[in-house]
Design an enzyme around this catalytic site. Structure first.
Site, short mmCIF file in Angstrom:
data_model
loop_
_atom_site.label_atom_id
_atom_site.label_comp_id
_atom_site.label_asym_id
_atom_site.label_seq_id
_atom_site.Cartn_x
_atom_site.Cartn_y
_atom_site.Cartn_z
N ARG A 34 -19.82 33.30 0.01
CA ARG A 34 -20.60 32.34 -0.81
C ARG A 34 -21.67 31.65 0.04
O ARG A 34 -21.94 30.45 -0.11
CB ARG A 34 -19.70 31.26 -1.42
CG ARG A 34 -18.54 31.77 -2.22
CD ARG A 34 -19.00 32.34 -3.56
NE ARG A 34 -17.86 32.63 -4.40
CZ ARG A 34 -17.17 33.79 -4.38
NH1 ARG A 34 -17.55 34.78 -3.59
NH2 ARG A 34 -16.13 33.96 -5.16
N SER B 204 -17.07 26.80 -9.63
CA SER B 204 -16.18 26.39 -8.54
C SER B 204 -16.87 25.28 -7.77
O SER B 204 -18.00 25.46 -7.32
CB SER B 204 -15.91 27.56 -7.60
OG SER B 204 -15.30 28.61 -8.29
N GLU C 31 -19.10 24.12 -2.88
CA GLU C 31 -19.86 25.33 -3.23
C GLU C 31 -21.13 24.96 -3.98
O GLU C 31 -22.15 25.62 -3.86
CB GLU C 31 -18.99 26.28 -4.06
CG GLU C 31 -19.63 27.63 -4.22
CD GLU C 31 -18.80 28.61 -5.04
OE1 GLU C 31 -17.68 28.95 -4.62
OE2 GLU C 31 -19.29 29.02 -6.09
P1 NAP Z 1 -7.91 34.36 -9.22
O1 NAP Z 1 -7.97 35.80 -9.56
O2 NAP Z 1 -6.94 33.49 -9.93
O3 NAP Z 1 -7.67 34.20 -7.67
C1 NAP Z 1 -7.63 32.91 -7.05
C2 NAP Z 1 -8.40 32.96 -5.77
O4 NAP Z 1 -7.76 33.87 -4.88
C3 NAP Z 1 -9.80 33.43 -6.00
O5 NAP Z 1 -10.64 32.35 -5.76
C4 NAP Z 1 -10.00 34.60 -5.05
O6 NAP Z 1 -10.95 34.33 -4.07
C5 NAP Z 1 -8.68 34.78 -4.34
N1 NAP Z 1 -8.18 36.16 -4.60
C6 NAP Z 1 -7.47 36.58 -5.64
N2 NAP Z 1 -7.18 37.88 -5.54
C7 NAP Z 1 -7.75 38.30 -4.39
C8 NAP Z 1 -7.80 39.56 -3.73
N3 NAP Z 1 -7.20 40.65 -4.23
N4 NAP Z 1 -8.49 39.63 -2.57
C9 NAP Z 1 -9.08 38.55 -2.06
N5 NAP Z 1 -9.08 37.32 -2.64
C10 NAP Z 1 -8.40 37.20 -3.79
O7 NAP Z 1 -9.37 33.72 -9.34
P2 NAP Z 1 -10.15 33.12 -10.58
O8 NAP Z 1 -10.24 31.68 -10.45
O9 NAP Z 1 -9.60 33.69 -11.87
O10 NAP Z 1 -11.59 33.74 -10.36
C11 NAP Z 1 -11.83 35.12 -10.48
C12 NAP Z 1 -13.04 35.50 -9.67
O11 NAP Z 1 -14.22 34.89 -10.22
C13 NAP Z 1 -12.96 35.04 -8.22
O12 NAP Z 1 -13.50 36.03 -7.40
C14 NAP Z 1 -13.78 33.79 -8.21
O13 NAP Z 1 -14.36 33.52 -6.96
C15 NAP Z 1 -14.85 34.10 -9.23
N6 NAP Z 1 -15.37 32.85 -9.80
C16 NAP Z 1 -16.39 32.19 -9.18
C17 NAP Z 1 -16.85 30.99 -9.70
C18 NAP Z 1 -17.96 30.23 -9.06
O14 NAP Z 1 -18.40 29.24 -9.61
N7 NAP Z 1 -18.42 30.63 -7.91
C19 NAP Z 1 -16.30 30.47 -10.85
C20 NAP Z 1 -15.26 31.16 -11.43
C21 NAP Z 1 -14.81 32.35 -10.89
P3 NAP Z 1 -12.54 34.51 -4.27
O15 NAP Z 1 -12.99 33.31 -4.97
O16 NAP Z 1 -13.03 34.55 -2.87
O17 NAP Z 1 -12.78 35.78 -5.01
#
Ligand code: NAP
Length: 316
Positions: free
Chosen positions: A140, A212, A309
């Site tokens: 990020r 986030s 972020e």
């Molecule tokens: P999730 O699948 O519930 O997972 C929780 C966190 O664990 C995530 O933030 C993700 O990191 C990490 N994670 C889960 N599985 C992983 C794997 N196999 N390898 C590496 N890291 C893992 O997450 P969620 O909240 O539903 O979000 C899903 C994705 O959408 C994530 O990648 C998240 O970053 C992205 N997202 C981004 C934003 C934003 O505003 N930037 C908002 C919503 C969702 P990472 O965040 O590093 O992927």
């Protein structure tokens, strides 16, 4: 002011440089927290558009204006059966903003497919192309979020997309979405991501959010093992190089008990506490009132410097 071409951008830069007026470049506004006092300077709304595709043997390079809507672009690539950004479906904002925070979701990051980023260098008054290495992409993160990138304004982005690909189902939500023996198509991957996001993230028509609010902290394995003694259930994902990424939502929920906690109209979203939402009446100062104690507490109790972020705009 709205900027629809690189020439108008150059004029705006010259105008603000001559007067010593601070600038802020706005994309879709989806990842910024603007001070309650506003921003005293020139706001440039990036509106350079246009998408072209250059065909290669097994890949296609898409050259996209920074003001294009990110998700409309992703939809177009999926329609053209091009792989590489399908897991980044449903992310609000513009194409120009994607390299700035190196948007990532469900195991894909825009940095993986970037060929070059065209910028206007406001300090040296010239246009140039940056290679992915020159963009210093990280989690990020990129040069554009640091002092050395302060004068670089993204005008176009080139992304290399593949004509064939493997669905990336590494994240649990996508694993659960499909049967283990299913081989989803590109279109099904996009639809799956969109549906998962709809169930998990706030409806932007109902609540204000910058997504986030914090970055997931990345710590050494040694530190992770120490923390695991106290919190054996704390998840961690190993990154290249051996460091560990901790889902900060887990700490917000399981240690700080802040999931669904609201104060002064803003709070940690009940379905994903990393996402701070505004139910209507909250101001920027209320967001700081809610989040600063989390930053302090994470430092005190975990020895971790948590980073925001979202980008803060204007004086706090
Ligand atoms: P999730 O699948 O519930 O997972 C929780 C966190 O664990 C995530 O933030 C993700 O990191 C990490 N994670 C889960 N599985 C992983 C794997 N196999 N390898 C590496 N890291 C893992 O997450 P969620 O909240 O539903 O979000 C899903 C994705 O959408 C994530 O990648 C998240 O970053 C992205 N997202 C981004 C934003 C934003 O505003 N930037 C908002 C919503 C969702 P990472 O965040 O590093 O992927």
């Amino acid at each position: 002011m709205q900027v629809r071409s690189a020439d108008v951008l150059a004029d705006a830069i010259e105008w603000s440089n001559k007067r010593g007026i601070p600038r802020f470049v706005l994309g879709g506004g989806s990842n910024v927290l603007i001070s309650d006092d506003g921003f005293d300077g020139l706001v440039i709304k990036m509106a350079i558009t246009g998408i072209s595709y250059k065909d290669g043997d097994d890949s296609v390079v898409a050259v996209v204006g920074a003001g294009e809507n990110w998700d409309a672009f992703v939809a177009d690539t999926v329609e053209r059966e091009l792989w590489g950004v399908e897991n980044l479906s449903g992310i609000p904002g513009t194409v120009g903003a994607a390299p700035i925070q190196n948007v990532g979701a469900y195991g894909q990051e825009v940095a993986y497919v970037i060929e070059w980023v065209e910028v206007y260098d406001a300090a040296n008054i010239k246009r140039k192309r940056l290679s992915p290495d020159e963009c210093s992409f990280g989690y990020r993160d990129s040069i554009f979020k640091h002092e050395e990138g302060d004068d670089l304004i993204v005008t176009r982005v080139a992304l290399r997309l593949k004509k064939g690909g493997e669905p990336n189902r590494s994240y649990k939500d996508l694993q659960h979405f499909f049967h283990a023996d299913e081989e989803p198509t590109l279109y099904q991957m996009r639809e799956a991501v969109l549906e998962i996001r709809r169930g998990k993230f706030p409806d932007l028509d109902e609540a204000g959010t910058g997504g986030s609010f914090f970055k997931n902290p990345i710590i050494s394995r040694k530190k992770y093992e120490t923390l695991q003694k106290e919190y054996p259930d704390m998840p961690g994902y190993e990154l290249d190089g051996g460091s560990i990424k901790i889902p900060f939502a887990w700490i917000l929920d399981n240690v700080f008990d802040l999931k669904g906690h609201y104060e002064r109209g803003v709070g940690f979203f009940e379905k994903q506490p990393l996402v701070v939402i505004n139910k209507g009446s909250g101001m920027a100062e209320d967001v700081h009132f809610l989040t600063q104690p989390v930053i302090d507490r994470t430092k005190d109790e975990f020895g971790i410097d948590i980073e925001r972020e979202v980008t803060l705009v204007g004086n706090r």
